[in-house]
Design an enzyme around this catalytic site. Sequence first.
Site, PDB file in Angstrom:
ATOM      1  N   ASP A   7       0.822  -1.203   0.000  1.00  0.00           N
ATOM      2  CA  ASP A   7       0.000   0.000   0.000  1.00  0.00           C
ATOM      3  C   ASP A   7       0.864   1.263   0.000  1.00  0.00           C
ATOM      4  O   ASP A   7       1.931   1.301   0.604  1.00  0.00           O
ATOM      5  CB  ASP A   7      -0.890  -0.012   1.254  1.00  0.00           C
ATOM      6  CG  ASP A   7      -1.826   1.171   1.326  1.00  0.00           C
ATOM      7  OD1 ASP A   7      -2.686   1.292   0.435  1.00  0.00           O
ATOM      8  OD2 ASP A   7      -1.689   1.983   2.270  1.00  0.00           O
ATOM      9  N   GLU A   9       1.217  -0.568  -5.174  1.00  0.00           N
ATOM     10  CA  GLU A   9       0.182   0.451  -5.405  1.00  0.00           C
ATOM     11  C   GLU A   9       0.931   1.783  -5.487  1.00  0.00           C
ATOM     12  O   GLU A   9       1.185   2.440  -4.484  1.00  0.00           O
ATOM     13  CB  GLU A   9      -0.840   0.476  -4.261  1.00  0.00           C
ATOM     14  CG  GLU A   9      -2.033   1.370  -4.564  1.00  0.00           C
ATOM     15  CD  GLU A   9      -2.347   2.373  -3.462  1.00  0.00           C
ATOM     16  OE1 GLU A   9      -3.282   3.162  -3.648  1.00  0.00           O
ATOM     17  OE2 GLU A   9      -1.647   2.395  -2.433  1.00  0.00           O
TER      18      GLU A   9
END
Length: 636
Positions: free
Chosen positions: A314, A367
Amino acid sequence: MEKVKKVFISEADQYLFSQGTHYDIYKKLGAHVSCEDGEEGVYFGVWAPNARQVNVIGSFNGWDEEAAPMKKLGPVGIWGLFLPGVEPGAMYKFLITAQDGRKLYKADPFANHAEYRPGTASIVTDLEGFQWEDDAWMEARDKKDVYKLPMAIYECHVGSFMKHPDGKEGFYNYREFADRLVEYLKDMKYTHVELMGILEHPFDGSWGYQVTGYYAPTARYGMPKDFMYLMNELHKIGVGVILDWVPAHFARDAHGLAEFDGNCIFEHPDPRLGEHPDWGTKIFNYGKSEVKGFLIANVLYWLREFHVDGIRVDAVASMLYLDYGKQDGQWVPNKFGGHENLEAIEFFKHLNSVVRGTYPGFITVAEESTAWPDVTGPIGGDSLGFTFKWNMGWMHDFCEYMKLDPIFRKGNHHAMTFAMSYNESEKYILPLSHDEVVHLKCSMVNKMPGFEKDKYANLRTAYAYMFGHSGKKLLFMGQDFGQEREWSEERELDWFLLGEKKNAGLKAFVKELLTLYRKYPALYEVDHSWEGFQWMNANDGENSVYSFVRKSSTGKNSLLFVLNMTPVKREGYRVPVSATPRRKKFKLLLNSDEERFGGWGNEIESLITAQKEPCQGQDYSIVLDLPPYASAVFVF
């Protein structure tokens, strides 16, 4: 029964940990069932280099702050203690006395289980003894070339997939959840599931992105072995599991990693480097060997102990840029005066070289929302070394285009073709994730323009475009059957909608896409090269129609996609095709306007023969009646 082994922390353990290369450190630090002098108990280990003293307090000693002083083992700052008679299930914390005399009551950074929130204690757990039944899966995993295999990921939040009518706060146990998720994934034909919020976290509303327990599956859904059961069941049906992993920042809750021993040992001590002002979280100190080792060993822990198949990392951009989300004066340039975080770059290279270099079938996904180069190149070079990168640019352009009233789509036609211009630069996953269906962004179906039936027709064609486009796929739960409300972690998906024809039809359509995706290598085998994709007509903005071909490595069973992005029926529409005299029969595989999918029922000819009629640079073309808001897929 296997004899309990003695756990101890050697000088070699301490040295390797100080170098950031002790990749099994989770077997030494934390709480581990052990045996000394014939007596069973638990060995406790913790890294607290600046502590004046550390004590183990817990349910086994009445939380007596003086009962169990730990011994500092060496200059690295690791403390250890064996306590006889302590058994799995016991709650504990480390009482750390800082140099200034403050008493800090800290959860174990390496705990394998934690007290159910709002409790913050760690719990002694024995991970040994689970009967795995996924040997065939695990043996095959590292032999696979993931780039040449189908990857259709179902992004899922365990706590809101379904709510238990009688469960604690509506949560299903991992084992109960496994039965329901396995049934759904097996039916729909997804290849992978990405699980959100598994690492222990204090606040439900963070969705698991503000972590306190990196080595503990969250207690919301049960015990670590319950999570092993979930992994085992998914592997038995051939579904890979990707975990959301958050090395970008961590929660600053008092029992967590923040100022762990009275000083900043996990985070950078300079707040300009160690804090996210917008998120209210702490940033790991990627230049510190022990911190890098903590994080890299964490990935290996999930891989080895729980058989996880990949991680989705993330907020990678927030790690790569020192000024991410910060104003002037809130960040410090690197030694060259730039805004690149050189230590985070080296961390990613180190992480991917160790994990992917050792386990080539393990997937790491970034990401990353900027144009940072070489995110997914080969390990060992200038690249960060990830397996895949989320294509955030494609996601943005796709959603913005699909939200448009069809009358305005002709002016934005190339928003949908742009991603192919840079497709070869990285190995991409096309994500339609949870982030796109929260915070007033609307669910996928409610992003679409028009009346209700138009919205669902739009979405069917949008999904057909996604599955035809180069790149692996990710779709958030509920969006495959037309969840109309935005997602909330507080409630389950609106499964009752499947009683509606339009929702059941959308689900059937996505299932058909997934079936075709897995069946035809042309849709996944050559995803990151122009050898697998060819525009037939990328420029028909006037009609807002796209047509392209996907090709396999062998050239057999190529697929033609034709997509109408307007409510106007295109009668006698001519599509250029890359046919030959011997390959000019186009068999219809999918028509999104069929009534079984919730469409109007306009038919498309089931077999069309290409005519030697030049069109848009091709020698052949086919003619068909293209229904409104419809997608057609042919094999030839």
